[in-house]
Design a protein around this motif. Sequence first.
Motif: not given
Length: 388
Positions: A219-225, A264-265, A282-283, A289-293
């Motif tokens: 197991l490793e830690t996964w970090t999510h913004d 990602d990221e 860069t989050f 930018d992605q959401m505006a698409q």
Amino acid sequence: MPQSYNAIVIGAGVMGASIAFHLAERGLKPAILERKVTASGATGYSSGLVRMHYDLAAESELTFKSYQQYFSQWKERVGGECGFQQTGFLQIAKREHEAKLRGNVINQQKIGINTSVISAEEAKRLFPDLSTNHFDYAAYEPDSGYADATLTTNSFIESAKRNGATLIQNCEVTAIRAAGGKVIGVDTTQGSFDAPIVVNAAGAWAKHVASLASIEVPLETWTHDVAFLHRPPSLGRIPACIDDIINCYFRPEGGALILAAGEDESLRGEAPDEEDQTPTPTFVEKLIDQMAQRIPKIEQSGLHSIHVGRDGITPDQRAIYSGTDLGGFYLACGLSGTGFKTSPAAGASLVELILDGTPKTVDISPFRFSRFAEGKLIKEFGYGNIWK
Ligand SMILES: Cc1cc2nc3c(=O)[nH]c(=O)nc-3n(C[C@H](O)[C@H](O)[C@H](O)COP(=O)(O)OP(=O)(O)OC[C@H]3O[C@@H](n4cnc5c(N)ncnc54)[C@H](O)[C@@H]3O)c2cc1C
């Protein structure tokens, strides 16, 4: 003198809470030991999506049973609230994945899930503020949506307590005791506890907790913004959505906000105790930018707030619900950033495995711990890894 319980659940996130609920429903009197307070780990940061579109049948079954038997009838089944909001769910896949999208939907329909493939035009009719650029088809689940992971956890625990469970907070498990190849109890910062059943539901800390029993869990830690955006005043209805073209997921957050995050990221390998709430540099810019698409009106929006959550992730990005070589010691961990929506049925199935030897709610054998030693990692990723 150690206190004695029928069972000990380590961790009061949504997984530990579900397991305690199901143990107590079966007449056991478990203790839930939590190093901080309920929902203070991944659960308290969960985006709470409740959708059934997976490419692994066992995961679709877990989410379907969780929706059908729990989220959609929470008050009657569990009591209290889970905050479920039925917004509908869209899975937007890349054009080259159309055959996989259709295959997954057929498999999910066989399970009984209310899902279908709809065209981009139909998606636009349902949700006029979505741009339909770059996709022709999506999977649509009208019944899905999102729920509140903290409310879900607390109502599982309140119900478990009504059935005789005990919650002990600020109680960190520091040792696991065993004799004759079987677990016999744990030591904690609040003394010793005896029990013939111990379940490790310690989220991103589960690797450390398992090591207390000399068990190595990969197991490793996964970090999510996660960002909360102000909802543009003129924005109409939007669904919960996973969009593999813009690499984001989003959903409404009450009436005033939109929750959005990237796929990602995600950082890997931070210490589980890391409490930094600074997202990757860069989050926000990239996300907007992605959401505006997909939702052009996002341009009229602004950032409300951000939070950063951490879960445990396994090498195949799938959970572990399993016994171990140590008798009475079970793992419910490695939920890999997607374990909220499955937690009701996963808890039910693990408790059936513990008490009856065979789960009947859902066959959770694909999530067995031994798959790592056997070199049989779960491979069904129709659209590539969930988290890049
Ligand atoms: C930002 C984010 C967004 C997500 N969004 C979604 C989503 O939209 N849909 C979805 O289905 N899933 C989502 N997930 C995943 C899901 O929220 C998690 O998989 C789930 O909440 C994990 O629950 P858990 O109970 O296993 O772990 P946790 O909630 O982390 O709970 C583990 C608990 O164990 C305690 N603990 C640790 N060590 C010890 C010890 N030694 N003694 C006692 N207690 C201990 C911790 O304090 C913690 O409270 C998301 C996760 C994150 C981080």
